[in-house]
Enzyme design. Structure first.
Site, mmCIF file in Angstrom:
data_model
loop_
_atom_site.group_PDB
_atom_site.id
_atom_site.type_symbol
_atom_site.label_atom_id
_atom_site.label_comp_id
_atom_site.label_asym_id
_atom_site.label_seq_id
_atom_site.Cartn_x
_atom_site.Cartn_y
_atom_site.Cartn_z
ATOM 1 N N GLY A 73 50.852 33.493 14.322
ATOM 2 C CA GLY A 73 49.658 32.939 13.702
ATOM 3 C C GLY A 73 49.043 33.913 12.721
ATOM 4 O O GLY A 73 49.184 35.132 12.851
ATOM 5 N N GLY A 154 57.666 21.928 15.125
ATOM 6 C CA GLY A 154 58.413 22.963 14.429
ATOM 7 C C GLY A 154 59.417 23.656 15.325
ATOM 8 O O GLY A 154 59.942 23.066 16.279
ATOM 9 N N ARG A 155 59.683 24.923 15.029
ATOM 10 C CA ARG A 155 60.726 25.677 15.734
ATOM 11 C C ARG A 155 60.497 25.725 17.237
ATOM 12 O O ARG A 155 61.419 25.525 18.033
ATOM 13 C CB ARG A 155 60.784 27.114 15.190
ATOM 14 C CG ARG A 155 61.304 27.249 13.775
ATOM 15 C CD ARG A 155 61.367 28.722 13.390
ATOM 16 N NE ARG A 155 60.049 29.334 13.440
ATOM 17 C CZ ARG A 155 59.220 29.405 12.411
ATOM 18 N NH1 ARG A 155 59.566 28.882 11.258
ATOM 19 N NH2 ARG A 155 58.039 30.004 12.528
ATOM 20 N N ILE A 156 59.261 26.041 17.641
ATOM 21 C CA ILE A 156 58.985 26.176 19.070
ATOM 22 C C ILE A 156 59.119 24.833 19.771
ATOM 23 O O ILE A 156 59.669 24.745 20.877
ATOM 24 C CB ILE A 156 57.599 26.788 19.291
ATOM 25 C CG1 ILE A 156 57.559 28.221 18.760
ATOM 26 C CG2 ILE A 156 57.228 26.771 20.778
ATOM 27 C CD1 ILE A 156 56.198 28.880 18.822
ATOM 28 N N PRO A 182 59.737 11.410 5.922
ATOM 29 C CA PRO A 182 60.452 11.004 7.141
ATOM 30 C C PRO A 182 61.696 11.866 7.361
ATOM 31 O O PRO A 182 62.378 12.249 6.410
ATOM 32 C CB PRO A 182 60.833 9.541 6.856
ATOM 33 C CG PRO A 182 59.865 9.084 5.818
ATOM 34 C CD PRO A 182 59.567 10.287 4.975
ATOM 35 N N HIS A 296 46.639 33.777 26.907
ATOM 36 C CA HIS A 296 47.443 33.899 25.682
ATOM 37 C C HIS A 296 48.657 34.801 25.903
ATOM 38 O O HIS A 296 48.850 35.812 25.229
ATOM 39 C CB HIS A 296 46.585 34.440 24.529
ATOM 40 C CG HIS A 296 47.030 33.929 23.187
ATOM 41 N ND1 HIS A 296 46.165 33.477 22.225
ATOM 42 C CD2 HIS A 296 48.255 33.793 22.641
ATOM 43 C CE1 HIS A 296 46.825 33.084 21.149
ATOM 44 N NE2 HIS A 296 48.101 33.267 21.381
ATOM 45 N N GLY A 298 51.960 33.538 25.958
ATOM 46 C CA GLY A 298 53.168 32.777 25.652
ATOM 47 C C GLY A 298 54.344 33.621 25.213
ATOM 48 O O GLY A 298 55.494 33.332 25.559
ATOM 49 N N SER A 299 54.098 34.666 24.451
ATOM 50 C CA SER A 299 55.196 35.512 23.967
ATOM 51 C C SER A 299 55.366 36.776 24.795
ATOM 52 O O SER A 299 56.119 37.680 24.410
ATOM 53 C CB SER A 299 54.948 35.901 22.504
ATOM 54 O OG SER A 299 53.777 36.690 22.372
#
Length: 336
Positions: A73, A154-156, A182, A296, A298-299
């Site tokens: 982010g 997206g990627r995640i 689309p 926080h 997640g990573s």
């Protein structure tokens, strides 16, 4: 940690490496704003953590060449100021994809199986056949379909969906970005590769109504603030689970706490909260029994955080030495 690098241009990258002075915030807590503003003066490069708000960057002076954040982010960096002064911005997107996807699935399981409630029951808990049961994440003979929804695809999100396919998720729905073209071919290929019945875009109301488990993985900012509000939550199923590994600002905390208290959805697993880092024991979501809240993390896998730190350092060094950043943010389309 925040790092400032003072740089003297000697005309040689090799020589310049011996002229770099590193100023480091060494305490295991959030960097003091006053310390950052004092030590940033004269810096050629700055490495910041996610919550080091880089707003008053003008005080660093004319030497600043690069700002790099140890996060995917970048809402905490004033990109307009970066563009105005032609400062490169580095970040760490791809290296944390798998770690965040792992934690998203973990939160989905924790919220659906009520671990926030069950972890404190021993030794007084009395077992009965339906005590503290919760909805199953995977499809079963008696419930042959399961739909995963994604706000942000997206990627995640793709990494999460890949993991969910092994659990028996059968359908995927997502809400695309406004104005996005689309992706019919991509969606069909994704469904085929993962053995899903379908992958399909839907409007926000259908995302709320159709998701057995909803993953919020959208970026932050004004455009996505409180997309998940009281009206959205009223459309979710009483057996649905909401997981937020994206940005806390996307979900209205008060509305979610009320929906959980009233039984309008089953549970929530949150790695991010709108009010962070000011989230204490009295926060309505922390007090809510059917909500699992992480600070926080997640990573927060050892391998991932190590790679994030290395990439951040490489970004700063490259920028200080006038080289191309290994992972630079192209903010030309983000600055209005």
């Amino acid at each position: 940690m925040s790092t400032a690098n003072n740089f003297q241009d000697t005309g040689s990258a090799h020589a310049a490496r011996h002229k770099i002075v590193v100023i480091q915030w060494k305490e295991e807590r959030r960097c003091d704003r006053a310390w950052l503003l004092q030590n940033v003066v004269g810096a050629a490069g700055i490495a910041v953590c996610f919550k080091d708000m880089v707003r008053s960057i003008r005080c660093s002076g004319p030497n600043l060449r690069v700002v790099s954040t140890i996060s995917a982010g970048h809402e905490h960096i004033d990109l307009a100021v970066m563009a105005e002064h032609n400062i490169q911005v580095g970040y760490t997107p791809d290296v944390l994809t798998d770690a965040v996807a792992d934690s998203a699935v973990m939160l989905a399981l924790m919220a659906s199986r009520r671990t926030g409630q069950t972890s404190s029951f021993w030794p007084s808990f009395h077992w009965t056949p339906f005590a503290l049961c919760g909805p199953q994440l995977s499809a079963t003979l008696f419930s042959p379909t399961r739909t995963a929804g994604f706000l942000g695809f997206g990627r995640i999100a793709h990494a999460v969906l890949k993991r969910l396919a092994a659990f028996g998720i059968t359908h995927c729905i997502y809400t695309p970005r406004p104005g996005a073209l689309p992706q019919t071919v991509r969606d069909a290929q994704l469904a085929g590769a993962l053995g899903l019945a379908s992958v399909a875009p839907v409007a926000l109301p259908e995302l709320a109504r159709g998701s057995d488990v909803l993953f919020v993985l959208a970026p932050g900012g004004a455009a996505t603030r409180h997309l998940v509000d009281a009206a959205f939550l009223r459309q979710m199923r009483p057996t649905s689970v909401l997981v937020n590994n994206g940005r806390g600002s996307v979900v209205d905390s008060r509305a979610l706490a009320q929906a959980l208290a009233e039984g309008r959805l089953w549970g929530a697993g949150l790695d991010v909260v709108d009010e962070e880092p000011d989230v204490g024991a009295d926060h309505p979501l922390v007090r809510e029994p059917r909500c699992v809240v992480l600070p926080h993390l997640g990573s927060a896998a050892l391998e991932t955080r190590e790679e994030m730190a290395k990439l951040t350092a490489r970004n700063v060094l490259a920028g200080v030495l006038g080289e191309r950043l290994p992972m630079a943010l192209d903010y030309s389309t983000l600055v209005k």
